[in-house]
Design a protein around this motif. Structure first.
Motif, PDB file in Angstrom:
ATOM      1  N   ASN A  86      -0.428   6.033  -9.418  1.00  0.00           N
ATOM      2  CA  ASN A  86      -0.740   5.164  -9.899  1.00  0.00           C
ATOM      3  C   ASN A  86      -0.939   4.440  -8.326  1.00  0.00           C
ATOM      4  O   ASN A  86       0.704   4.367  -8.175  1.00  0.00           O
ATOM      5  CB  ASN A  86      -0.061   4.703 -10.514  1.00  0.00           C
ATOM      6  CG  ASN A  86       0.247   3.051 -10.745  1.00  0.00           C
ATOM      7  OD1 ASN A  86      -0.717   2.460  -9.887  1.00  0.00           O
ATOM      8  ND2 ASN A  86       0.018   1.924 -12.018  1.00  0.00           N
ATOM      9  N   TRP A  87      -1.348   4.692  -7.571  1.00  0.00           N
ATOM     10  CA  TRP A  87      -1.019   3.904  -6.673  1.00  0.00           C
ATOM     11  C   TRP A  87      -1.741   2.206  -5.788  1.00  0.00           C
ATOM     12  O   TRP A  87      -1.805   1.659  -4.569  1.00  0.00           O
ATOM     13  CB  TRP A  87      -1.872   4.624  -5.123  1.00  0.00           C
ATOM     14  CG  TRP A  87      -1.079   6.041  -5.451  1.00  0.00           C
ATOM     15  CD1 TRP A  87      -1.546   7.230  -5.670  1.00  0.00           C
ATOM     16  CD2 TRP A  87      -0.006   6.767  -4.980  1.00  0.00           C
ATOM     17  NE1 TRP A  87      -1.132   8.492  -5.836  1.00  0.00           N
ATOM     18  CE2 TRP A  87      -0.024   7.466  -5.036  1.00  0.00           C
ATOM     19  CE3 TRP A  87       1.483   5.582  -4.460  1.00  0.00           C
ATOM     20  CZ2 TRP A  87       1.843   8.379  -4.886  1.00  0.00           C
ATOM     21  CZ3 TRP A  87       2.593   6.702  -4.140  1.00  0.00           C
ATOM     22  CH2 TRP A  87       2.904   7.403  -5.019  1.00  0.00           C
ATOM     23  N   ASN A  88      -2.053   1.975  -7.195  1.00  0.00           N
ATOM     24  CA  ASN A  88      -2.811   0.194  -7.199  1.00  0.00           C
ATOM     25  C   ASN A  88      -1.629  -0.630  -6.914  1.00  0.00           C
ATOM     26  O   ASN A  88      -0.010  -0.293  -7.887  1.00  0.00           O
ATOM     27  CB  ASN A  88      -3.094  -0.308  -8.573  1.00  0.00           C
ATOM     28  CG  ASN A  88      -4.796   0.804  -8.553  1.00  0.00           C
ATOM     29  OD1 ASN A  88      -5.077   0.915  -7.769  1.00  0.00           O
ATOM     30  ND2 ASN A  88      -4.787   1.022  -9.819  1.00  0.00           N
ATOM     31  N   TYR A  89      -1.670  -1.474  -6.234  1.00  0.00           N
ATOM     32  CA  TYR A  89       0.024  -2.636  -5.781  1.00  0.00           C
ATOM     33  C   TYR A  89      -1.259  -3.626  -5.553  1.00  0.00           C
ATOM     34  O   TYR A  89      -1.819  -4.124  -5.622  1.00  0.00           O
ATOM     35  CB  TYR A  89       0.381  -2.302  -4.308  1.00  0.00           C
ATOM     36  CG  TYR A  89       0.755  -1.143  -4.001  1.00  0.00           C
ATOM     37  CD1 TYR A  89       2.524  -0.705  -3.999  1.00  0.00           C
ATOM     38  CD2 TYR A  89       0.344   0.271  -3.467  1.00  0.00           C
ATOM     39  CE1 TYR A  89       2.820   0.451  -3.817  1.00  0.00           C
ATOM     40  CE2 TYR A  89       0.801   1.387  -3.283  1.00  0.00           C
ATOM     41  CZ  TYR A  89       2.438   1.594  -3.323  1.00  0.00           C
ATOM     42  OH  TYR A  89       2.935   2.986  -3.287  1.00  0.00           O
ATOM     43  N   PRO A  90       0.293  -4.801  -6.140  1.00  0.00           N
ATOM     44  CA  PRO A  90      -0.551  -5.880  -6.696  1.00  0.00           C
ATOM     45  C   PRO A  90      -0.186  -7.194  -5.227  1.00  0.00           C
ATOM     46  O   PRO A  90      -0.202  -6.752  -3.971  1.00  0.00           O
ATOM     47  CB  PRO A  90       0.853  -6.660  -7.433  1.00  0.00           C
ATOM     48  CG  PRO A  90       1.898  -5.592  -6.885  1.00  0.00           C
ATOM     49  CD  PRO A  90       1.332  -4.769  -6.785  1.00  0.00           C
TER      50      PRO A  90
ATOM     51  N   SER B 190       1.039  -1.430  -0.363  1.00  0.00           N
ATOM     52  CA  SER B 190       0.065   0.417   0.124  1.00  0.00           C
ATOM     53  C   SER B 190       1.409   1.283  -0.062  1.00  0.00           C
ATOM     54  O   SER B 190       2.011   1.228   0.405  1.00  0.00           O
ATOM     55  CB  SER B 190      -0.962  -0.188   1.206  1.00  0.00           C
ATOM     56  OG  SER B 190      -0.005   0.587   2.056  1.00  0.00           O
ATOM     57  N   ARG B 191       0.711   2.789  -0.414  1.00  0.00           N
ATOM     58  CA  ARG B 191       0.766   3.503   0.040  1.00  0.00           C
ATOM     59  C   ARG B 191       1.550   3.959   0.900  1.00  0.00           C
ATOM     60  O   ARG B 191       2.350   4.201   1.085  1.00  0.00           O
ATOM     61  CB  ARG B 191       0.279   5.233  -1.229  1.00  0.00           C
ATOM     62  CG  ARG B 191       0.771   6.085  -1.044  1.00  0.00           C
ATOM     63  CD  ARG B 191      -0.397   7.209  -1.377  1.00  0.00           C
ATOM     64  NE  ARG B 191       0.910   8.876  -1.974  1.00  0.00           N
ATOM     65  CZ  ARG B 191       0.007   9.463  -2.007  1.00  0.00           C
ATOM     66  NH1 ARG B 191      -1.149   9.698  -2.483  1.00  0.00           N
ATOM     67  NH2 ARG B 191       0.484  10.957  -2.319  1.00  0.00           N
ATOM     68  N   MET B 192       0.835   3.373   2.179  1.00  0.00           N
ATOM     69  CA  MET B 192       0.983   4.322   3.372  1.00  0.00           C
ATOM     70  C   MET B 192       2.304   3.176   3.822  1.00  0.00           C
ATOM     71  O   MET B 192       3.161   3.762   4.205  1.00  0.00           O
ATOM     72  CB  MET B 192      -0.234   3.836   4.417  1.00  0.00           C
ATOM     73  CG  MET B 192       0.150   4.028   6.102  1.00  0.00           C
ATOM     74  SD  MET B 192      -1.024   3.537   7.334  1.00  0.00           S
ATOM     75  CE  MET B 192      -2.099   3.213   6.462  1.00  0.00           C
ATOM     76  N   GLN B 193       2.216   1.754   3.358  1.00  0.00           N
ATOM     77  CA  GLN B 193       2.877   0.910   3.974  1.00  0.00           C
ATOM     78  C   GLN B 193       4.784   1.948   3.416  1.00  0.00           C
ATOM     79  O   GLN B 193       5.718   1.178   3.511  1.00  0.00           O
ATOM     80  CB  GLN B 193       2.921   0.164   3.503  1.00  0.00           C
ATOM     81  CG  GLN B 193       4.085  -1.399   3.929  1.00  0.00           C
ATOM     82  CD  GLN B 193       4.064  -2.570   3.520  1.00  0.00           C
ATOM     83  OE1 GLN B 193       3.279  -3.235   2.625  1.00  0.00           O
ATOM     84  NE2 GLN B 193       4.681  -3.586   4.325  1.00  0.00           N
ATOM     85  N   HIS B 194       4.117   2.272   1.758  1.00  0.00           N
ATOM     86  CA  HIS B 194       5.583   2.311   0.624  1.00  0.00           C
ATOM     87  C   HIS B 194       6.439   3.479   2.136  1.00  0.00           C
ATOM     88  O   HIS B 194       7.650   4.033   1.944  1.00  0.00           O
ATOM     89  CB  HIS B 194       4.916   2.595   0.128  1.00  0.00           C
ATOM     90  CG  HIS B 194       5.845   3.354  -1.429  1.00  0.00           C
ATOM     91  ND1 HIS B 194       5.770   2.675  -3.108  1.00  0.00           N
ATOM     92  CD2 HIS B 194       7.207   2.953  -1.089  1.00  0.00           C
ATOM     93  CE1 HIS B 194       6.705   2.624  -3.185  1.00  0.00           C
ATOM     94  NE2 HIS B 194       8.183   2.944  -2.816  1.00  0.00           N
TER      95      HIS B 194
END
Length: 113
Positions: free
Chosen positions: A109-113, A67-71
């Motif tokens: 693009n904040w979609n994570y696999p 996720s963006r937050m984790q990133h």
């Protein structure tokens, strides 16, 4: 409170102040604060604590990014990792995360696999 009732209270306060009890209490509190600061400095300077901090930051860096937050958390951990002397694979991973974040920011693009 009348003057007659306040008079004994004033005597008690003056007796406590005059006895040095306040001075003793303040001195004791200051000693405790100094001891705590010394302990914090010793912990901060400990090589064992430093190694543990680096390991925690490194483990955070190598978790799969979901996720963006984790990133963003991983970027913070990577920054701390390099500031505390971490290098090698952890430093490379931090650069990869920073490049990926920059790419996602530009593409929105904040979609994570």
């Amino acid at each position: 409170m009348s003057v007659a009732n306040a008079h004994p209270l004033i005597l008690i306060v003056c007796a406590v102040i005059g006895s040095g009890a306040i001075t003793s209490l303040v001195s004791w509190l200051l000693r405790k604060l100094d001891q705590r600061r010394d302990l914090e400095r010793a912990i901060e300077a400990s090589p064992t604590i430093r190694r543990l901090e680096l390991e925690i930051y490194r483990q955070s860096l190598f978790l799969p990014t979901m996720s963006r937050m984790q990133h963003e958390h991983q970027l913070d951990a990577g920054k701390a990792y390099t500031e505390h002397g971490g290098n090698g694979a952890g430093h490379v991973r931090y650069q990869q995360l920073a490049n990926d974040y920059r790419r996602r920011l530009e593409a929105d693009n904040w979609n994570y696999p």
